[in-house]
Design an enzyme around this catalytic site. Sequence first.
Site, PDB file in Angstrom:
ATOM      1  CG  ASP A 109      43.685  40.034  32.825  1.00 35.64           C
ATOM      2  OD1 ASP A 109      42.697  40.035  33.615  1.00 35.64           O
ATOM      3  OD2 ASP A 109      44.510  40.713  33.112  1.00 35.64           O
ATOM      4  CG  ASP A 343      40.268  40.790  36.783  1.00 34.91           C
ATOM      5  OD1 ASP A 343      40.416  40.429  35.592  1.00 34.91           O
ATOM      6  OD2 ASP A 343      41.032  41.386  37.396  1.00 34.91           O
TER       7      ASP A 343
END
Length: 462
Positions: A109, A343
């Site tokens: 992440d 992201d």
Amino acid sequence: MGFLTVVSVLSLLHVAHAEFSAVRRVALGPRVRETAVIPAAEFSVPISAKTPRRSSKKNALAALRGRTPPTKAPPTGGSSTVAVDGSDFDEEYLTNVTIGGQHFSLIIDTGSSDTWVPQKGFNCFDLDENPVPESTCAFGTAGFDKQASKTFKPFPNVSFNITYGDGEFLSGPVGFDTVQIGGFSVSQQEIAVPNLAAWEGDGVNTGLIGLAFPDLTSVYNTTDPTKASGENQLPYSPLFLSGVKQKKVANPFFSIALSRGSFDQQENDPFDPNLGFLSFGGIAPVPVVNTAVTIPIEGYSATTGIPNNGPGSDFFFYTVNVEGYTFPGSNHVVTANNNTILDTGTTLHFVPTPVIEAYAKQFKPPAVLDEDFGLYLVACNATVPPLSVQIGGKSFTIDPRDEILPAGTDDEGNIICITGTQDGGPNVAEDIFILGDTFLHNVVATFNPVAGEVTLTQRAKY
Ligand SMILES: *[C@@H]1O[C@H](CO)[C@@H](O)[C@H](O)[C@H]1NC(C)=O
Ligand SMILES: *[C@@H]1O[C@H](CO)[C@@H](O)[C@H](O)[C@H]1NC(C)=O
Ligand SMILES: *[C@@H]1O[C@H](CO)[C@@H](O)[C@H](O)[C@H]1NC(C)=O
Ligand SMILES: *[C@@H]1O[C@H](CO)[C@@H](O)[C@H](O)[C@H]1NC(C)=O
Ligand SMILES: *[C@@H]1O[C@H](CO)[C@@H](O)[C@H](O)[C@H]1NC(C)=O
Ligand SMILES: *[C@@H]1O[C@H](CO)[C@@H](O)[C@H](O)[C@H]1NC(C)=O
């Protein structure tokens, strides 16, 4: 859908002192330069993808069915996270990580900064804060066993408290341990070992590796995690920056290539190995073409939370300036946005409302907003209008295959599809837009948190 952007710290935005100081860009305008050749990485690990069914997906399926409750029995083994029917349409990208000698598959992440695994015996909650059986959290393992690690050291009197963009939240103790990803090994890394988890797992992942900036970390100087606030935040060096400090890489880059699974894989495969690479110290080893650009990461004003590169700005995310989106008809809308993050933990591509409104019309037949659910649906066999993203004066194209995702089946068993690009909200400075996996399938993204730069390189078609 996967939407792992951390929200808790941003909502507590204030000036924080990171122990690792990244270079702050003081240039007023974006400083763009041609990319130097990035060396091949010293360490690369393969990425696998699992297509978990998160609650938002189950809600999606329910909404698409007109909210009729599921009628079919869940498949055997049935934790509540296994949807009743329908197809997988989310993807989280995972890699194998060893913490204190214990193996976990963790989500990669870049939209958050904490690395965590739940500790053995944790308490599981649903997103409405009701206690539920541990199996409901559907982690891939029983969790981290502190006693079984020879290298774990607790960090007394502090706590972890995080909430992600999809409503999942965790809290609990913090400690230090050796974290190893392939040949990249970091000792005494601060990690969270939450004992409270509201997590919509997939039976494979047991947590997450956060790769964003120190100011986005979620450890607080309080034994009571409910007392977390901007005042008592204790920012720390996330995994990659600790590795840089410990001189575990020759260059302060990590690089990510996330490969798209086929429509069939997304539809049918519970687990796909080899869906790209996470590399440390250089560029991920996939074929690329000539289009590349290196751009500064945008900081944020500590007082307004709006992108700002002036003195005193804070780095949180890998935020970049999008100069525009190009698609048929795009000349009629303002498409620029300077608050857009790269992201890996978010499945879709979120753009300002006027952009998706105009883009949706160009699908043949047009994509339409499902008002109940707030997502654009599209015929699975629709013709996709070409879309490219302008960043640093270069144009990065998104493959049409990333713009139609299987999202479940209706009552007749027909596959329902959503667009890969979706509505991220009104085009105001405070809104954060997201270049998620839809976009990232098309580039190698090389992150240099020390220099405060990102290099994007268009991948060869695959
Ligand atoms: C991770 O480890 C498991 C076994 O522990 C293995 O089956 C899987 O292929 C590995 N995945 C990657 C991406 O190396
Ligand atoms: C943690 O807090 C307790 C009680 O407030 C205190 O006695 C102890 O010294 C603290 N430990 C550390 C390492 O700060
Ligand atoms: C946490 O706060 C206490 C005061 O409440 C302070 O003495 C201590 O140094 C702080 N701990 C850290 C790690 O900053
Ligand atoms: C996290 O902290 C907030 C306050 O900032 C609190 O409202 C929330 O309950 C905490 N979450 C957990 C799981 O402790
Ligand atoms: C981003 O745009 C806002 C207005 O929408 C502006 O106030 C801000 O200065 C811009 N920031 C950067 C870094 O360009
Ligand atoms: C797309 O699928 C629909 C039914 O799902 C069908 O009626 C239509 O003819 C198909 N269009 C094309 C271009 O194949």
